[in-house]
Design a protein around this motif. Sequence first.
Motif, PDB file in Angstrom:
ATOM      1  N   TYR A   8       0.811  -1.225   0.000  1.00  0.00           N
ATOM      2  CA  TYR A   8       0.000   0.000   0.000  1.00  0.00           C
ATOM      3  C   TYR A   8       0.845   1.277   0.000  1.00  0.00           C
ATOM      4  O   TYR A   8       0.530   2.222  -0.727  1.00  0.00           O
ATOM      5  N   CYS A  12       0.829   4.143  -3.127  1.00  0.00           N
ATOM      6  CA  CYS A  12       0.771   5.609  -3.002  1.00  0.00           C
ATOM      7  C   CYS A  12       1.806   6.276  -3.911  1.00  0.00           C
ATOM      8  O   CYS A  12       1.530   7.310  -4.520  1.00  0.00           O
ATOM      9  N   HIS A  15       0.964   5.266  -7.921  1.00  0.00           N
ATOM     10  CA  HIS A  15      -0.238   5.892  -8.486  1.00  0.00           C
ATOM     11  C   HIS A  15      -0.425   7.347  -8.033  1.00  0.00           C
ATOM     12  O   HIS A  15      -1.482   7.930  -8.292  1.00  0.00           O
ATOM     13  N   GLN A  16       0.586   7.888  -7.361  1.00  0.00           N
ATOM     14  CA  GLN A  16       0.525   9.284  -6.900  1.00  0.00           C
ATOM     15  C   GLN A  16      -0.766   9.564  -6.126  1.00  0.00           C
ATOM     16  O   GLN A  16      -1.493  10.521  -6.399  1.00  0.00           O
ATOM     17  N   ILE A  17      -1.053   8.694  -5.143  1.00  0.00           N
ATOM     18  CA  ILE A  17      -2.242   8.868  -4.312  1.00  0.00           C
ATOM     19  C   ILE A  17      -1.900   9.789  -3.155  1.00  0.00           C
ATOM     20  O   ILE A  17      -0.986   9.522  -2.381  1.00  0.00           O
ATOM     21  N   CYS A  18      -2.623  10.896  -3.056  1.00  0.00           N
ATOM     22  CA  CYS A  18      -2.317  11.890  -2.027  1.00  0.00           C
ATOM     23  C   CYS A  18      -3.539  12.743  -1.723  1.00  0.00           C
ATOM     24  O   CYS A  18      -4.393  12.953  -2.585  1.00  0.00           O
ATOM     25  N   GLY A  23      -0.571  16.610  -5.027  1.00  0.00           N
ATOM     26  CA  GLY A  23      -0.397  15.175  -5.147  1.00  0.00           C
ATOM     27  C   GLY A  23       1.003  14.676  -4.866  1.00  0.00           C
ATOM     28  O   GLY A  23       1.395  13.605  -5.327  1.00  0.00           O
ATOM     29  N   TYR A  65      -1.503   4.716   5.476  1.00  0.00           N
ATOM     30  CA  TYR A  65      -2.615   4.272   4.629  1.00  0.00           C
ATOM     31  C   TYR A  65      -3.877   4.138   5.474  1.00  0.00           C
ATOM     32  O   TYR A  65      -4.967   4.533   5.059  1.00  0.00           O
ATOM     33  N   LEU A  80      -9.632   7.944  -1.710  1.00  0.00           N
ATOM     34  CA  LEU A  80      -8.218   7.587  -1.874  1.00  0.00           C
ATOM     35  C   LEU A  80      -7.935   6.197  -1.300  1.00  0.00           C
ATOM     36  O   LEU A  80      -7.162   5.424  -1.869  1.00  0.00           O
ATOM     37  N   ARG A  83      -9.248   3.748  -3.755  1.00  0.00           N
ATOM     38  CA  ARG A  83      -8.339   3.642  -4.907  1.00  0.00           C
ATOM     39  C   ARG A  83      -7.136   2.768  -4.569  1.00  0.00           C
ATOM     40  O   ARG A  83      -6.670   1.984  -5.400  1.00  0.00           O
ATOM     41  N   SER A  84      -6.646   2.906  -3.338  1.00  0.00           N
ATOM     42  CA  SER A  84      -5.477   2.121  -2.910  1.00  0.00           C
ATOM     43  C   SER A  84      -5.802   0.635  -2.871  1.00  0.00           C
ATOM     44  O   SER A  84      -5.042  -0.193  -3.394  1.00  0.00           O
TER      45      SER A  84
END
Length: 200
Positions: A8, A12, A15-18, A23, A65, A80, A83-84
């Motif tokens: 996980y 992040c 996939h540039q999850i922020c 981001g 996470y 988010l 999405r993760s």
Amino acid sequence: YFDFMSLYPSICVEHQICFSEDGRILPLLMKSLIETRRGLAERAKTCSATAIRRVCIKLLANAMYGCLASCYSRLYPIELAKRSTAAGRQALMDAAHVIKSKFGYDAIYGDTDSLMISTARADSASLTRLAQRIIDAVNKRYVYMELQFEGVIDRLALFHKKCYACVKDGVFEVKGLDMVKRGYAPCGVAASNAVLKIMF
């Protein structure tokens, strides 16, 4: 037996999850934690303090996470977190597909970040070579996420998700069963151990 390293936190980064507008905050933080942990891997084998530090870094990264998925957190963008987890499921399904389509082996078990495949009996050296080919085929799909080979399982008793006993690389290992959890009666632990010894 394969495992995505720091799945996980790596998602992040990948996939540039922020939660920030640019981001960048969470991916940069996760990347820093992951790379610090990787850098301590060799020293942790001989230094217990370093091994503890690695575990702390892992927990910190995973807790970050968890903050995305907790309604009690100040950082609670549930989309988010969704999405993760969706990216994690997709990574496992994609890895299983690559292994089946390119190498002809079926995935027999998978959970949060790991995958077991069934192969014909072979010597350790040939299985290690096969594992490296699988890792190369899966990892070329990613920039940052990384599938790793965790070892060869000779015998497996799978009870349900995240609960199994096995002999991996010649060593008996138990995951998720009462004898490795806290708070169970000693007589129950002893009985479970006795049953597993008979089985194995």
